[in-house]
Design a protein around this motif. Sequence first.
Motif, PDB file in Angstrom:
ATOM      1  N   ALA A  12       0.797  -1.230   0.000  1.00 51.09           N
ATOM      2  CA  ALA A  12       0.000   0.000   0.000  1.00 51.09           C
ATOM      3  C   ALA A  12       0.829   1.279   0.000  1.00 51.09           C
ATOM      4  O   ALA A  12       0.419   2.292  -0.579  1.00 51.09           O
ATOM      5  CB  ALA A  12      -0.934   0.004   1.208  1.00 51.09           C
ATOM      6  N   VAL A  13       1.987   1.258   0.654  1.00 51.75           N
ATOM      7  CA  VAL A  13       2.769   2.483   0.811  1.00 51.75           C
ATOM      8  C   VAL A  13       3.162   3.054  -0.552  1.00 51.75           C
ATOM      9  O   VAL A  13       3.668   2.346  -1.412  1.00 51.75           O
ATOM     10  CB  VAL A  13       4.033   2.203   1.656  1.00 51.75           C
ATOM     11  CG1 VAL A  13       4.957   3.409   1.656  1.00 51.75           C
ATOM     12  CG2 VAL A  13       3.646   1.852   3.081  1.00 51.75           C
ATOM     13  N   GLY A  35       5.818   0.622  -4.137  1.00 50.70           N
ATOM     14  CA  GLY A  35       5.203   1.917  -4.397  1.00 50.70           C
ATOM     15  C   GLY A  35       6.096   3.108  -4.131  1.00 50.70           C
ATOM     16  O   GLY A  35       5.844   4.204  -4.631  1.00 50.70           O
ATOM     17  N   LEU A  36       7.157   2.916  -3.348  1.00 52.28           N
ATOM     18  CA  LEU A  36       8.070   4.018  -3.048  1.00 52.28           C
ATOM     19  C   LEU A  36       9.257   4.086  -4.007  1.00 52.28           C
ATOM     20  O   LEU A  36      10.119   4.955  -3.863  1.00 52.28           O
ATOM     21  CB  LEU A  36       8.559   3.918  -1.603  1.00 52.28           C
ATOM     22  CG  LEU A  36       7.464   4.144  -0.551  1.00 52.28           C
ATOM     23  CD1 LEU A  36       8.022   3.965   0.858  1.00 52.28           C
ATOM     24  CD2 LEU A  36       6.840   5.524  -0.693  1.00 52.28           C
ATOM     25  N   PRO A 148      -6.272  -0.688  -5.406  1.00 53.48           N
ATOM     26  CA  PRO A 148      -6.299   0.023  -6.687  1.00 53.48           C
ATOM     27  C   PRO A 148      -5.319  -0.512  -7.719  1.00 53.48           C
ATOM     28  O   PRO A 148      -5.486  -0.266  -8.919  1.00 53.48           O
ATOM     29  CB  PRO A 148      -5.933   1.457  -6.287  1.00 53.48           C
ATOM     30  CG  PRO A 148      -5.157   1.318  -5.030  1.00 53.48           C
ATOM     31  CD  PRO A 148      -5.747   0.145  -4.312  1.00 53.48           C
ATOM     32  N   HIS A 149      -4.311  -1.281  -7.285  1.00 55.94           N
ATOM     33  CA  HIS A 149      -3.185  -1.550  -8.172  1.00 55.94           C
ATOM     34  C   HIS A 149      -2.796  -3.016  -8.323  1.00 55.94           C
ATOM     35  O   HIS A 149      -1.814  -3.316  -9.001  1.00 55.94           O
ATOM     36  CB  HIS A 149      -1.968  -0.782  -7.667  1.00 55.94           C
ATOM     37  CG  HIS A 149      -1.581  -1.104  -6.249  1.00 55.94           C
ATOM     38  ND1 HIS A 149      -2.470  -1.069  -5.206  1.00 55.94           N
ATOM     39  CD2 HIS A 149      -0.401  -1.481  -5.707  1.00 55.94           C
ATOM     40  CE1 HIS A 149      -1.858  -1.393  -4.086  1.00 55.94           C
ATOM     41  NE2 HIS A 149      -0.610  -1.661  -4.367  1.00 55.94           N
ATOM     42  N   ILE A 150      -3.542  -3.939  -7.737  1.00 52.88           N
ATOM     43  CA  ILE A 150      -3.200  -5.359  -7.828  1.00 52.88           C
ATOM     44  C   ILE A 150      -4.423  -6.131  -8.318  1.00 52.88           C
ATOM     45  O   ILE A 150      -5.483  -6.102  -7.686  1.00 52.88           O
ATOM     46  CB  ILE A 150      -2.734  -5.915  -6.473  1.00 52.88           C
ATOM     47  CG1 ILE A 150      -1.484  -5.168  -6.007  1.00 52.88           C
ATOM     48  CG2 ILE A 150      -2.457  -7.413  -6.574  1.00 52.88           C
ATOM     49  CD1 ILE A 150      -1.038  -5.537  -4.611  1.00 52.88           C
ATOM     50  N   TYR A 151      -4.253  -6.835  -9.437  1.00 51.14           N
ATOM     51  CA  TYR A 151      -5.355  -7.569 -10.052  1.00 51.14           C
ATOM     52  C   TYR A 151      -4.870  -8.962 -10.442  1.00 51.14           C
ATOM     53  O   TYR A 151      -3.722  -9.129 -10.865  1.00 51.14           O
ATOM     54  CB  TYR A 151      -5.880  -6.815 -11.282  1.00 51.14           C
ATOM     55  CG  TYR A 151      -6.367  -5.435 -10.928  1.00 51.14           C
ATOM     56  CD1 TYR A 151      -7.688  -5.217 -10.558  1.00 51.14           C
ATOM     57  CD2 TYR A 151      -5.485  -4.353 -10.903  1.00 51.14           C
ATOM     58  CE1 TYR A 151      -8.131  -3.954 -10.187  1.00 51.14           C
ATOM     59  CE2 TYR A 151      -5.919  -3.087 -10.528  1.00 51.14           C
ATOM     60  CZ  TYR A 151      -7.239  -2.891 -10.173  1.00 51.14           C
ATOM     61  OH  TYR A 151      -7.666  -1.643  -9.794  1.00 51.14           O
ATOM     62  N   LEU A 182       0.043  -2.652 -10.913  1.00 50.26           N
ATOM     63  CA  LEU A 182       0.133  -1.333 -11.532  1.00 50.26           C
ATOM     64  C   LEU A 182       0.829  -0.347 -10.594  1.00 50.26           C
ATOM     65  O   LEU A 182       0.910  -0.567  -9.392  1.00 50.26           O
ATOM     66  CB  LEU A 182      -1.271  -0.817 -11.866  1.00 50.26           C
ATOM     67  CG  LEU A 182      -2.167  -1.780 -12.647  1.00 50.26           C
ATOM     68  CD1 LEU A 182      -3.562  -1.194 -12.798  1.00 50.26           C
ATOM     69  CD2 LEU A 182      -1.558  -2.092 -14.005  1.00 50.26           C
ATOM     70  N   ALA A 183       1.315   0.741 -11.172  1.00 47.46           N
ATOM     71  CA  ALA A 183       1.970   1.786 -10.388  1.00 47.46           C
ATOM     72  C   ALA A 183       1.724   3.131 -11.054  1.00 47.46           C
ATOM     73  O   ALA A 183       1.092   3.216 -12.110  1.00 47.46           O
ATOM     74  CB  ALA A 183       3.464   1.505 -10.268  1.00 47.46           C
TER      75      ALA A 183
END
Length: 212
Positions: A12-13, A35-36, A148-151, A182-183
């Motif tokens: 999540a970060v 994400g960072l 929002p970003h993992i499917y 996704l990012a």
Amino acid sequence: KKLYFVMDMMQAVGVVPIDAKKVGATFIGSGTHKGLLVPQGLGLLYWDRIRTELEPAYLAAISLENPPADFIARPDDMALARTAGRFEIGNFNLPAIQGLGAALDLINDIGIEKIQAHCFDLGDRLIAGLDALNIKLVGPRDRSNRAPHIYVAALPADEWIDYFASKEVRVSPERNGIRISLAMFNTASDIDRVLDVIKERGNTAGRSSKAA
């Protein structure tokens, strides 16, 4: 209040807004290479400082409130740092820390809410494309219940991983399917590329029956 709430925020970060106080976390741990946007080798730790009874398993000079200049701890001054620094035990990864500073500046300039919304929009595009190809999604579809970003697409990993690699599309196996992550730097054209790669193979490969 006698329980400690420890959260792994690795996924999540940098993508999802996080309010440590609101979720009531005692500890939040995360690496920084997702994400960072930082190379592997650096981690983050949040500690709820009102939990002063929590002490490190190992003690280093840097863990102290007053680290000695010669880094030799003295028994008459062993007070722990009042921050999460009390849990530091080794040398710092200085290059990665510099990279993290730049990444945080970038994320703050863009806005974490905008990054989250961007990934949600791409996810909606991906889900619609999978629907058009009659490929199920493993996991929730609604924004209120999904990351929002993992499917995960219901395509058997053992039949699809090598195929994606041959098309220079990087995915990973998860939950009997293909995970598509996704990012902030992904675009709608990336989503279309993944869908085109799936479409190119057509119906010649199997599909997993496991889906929500």
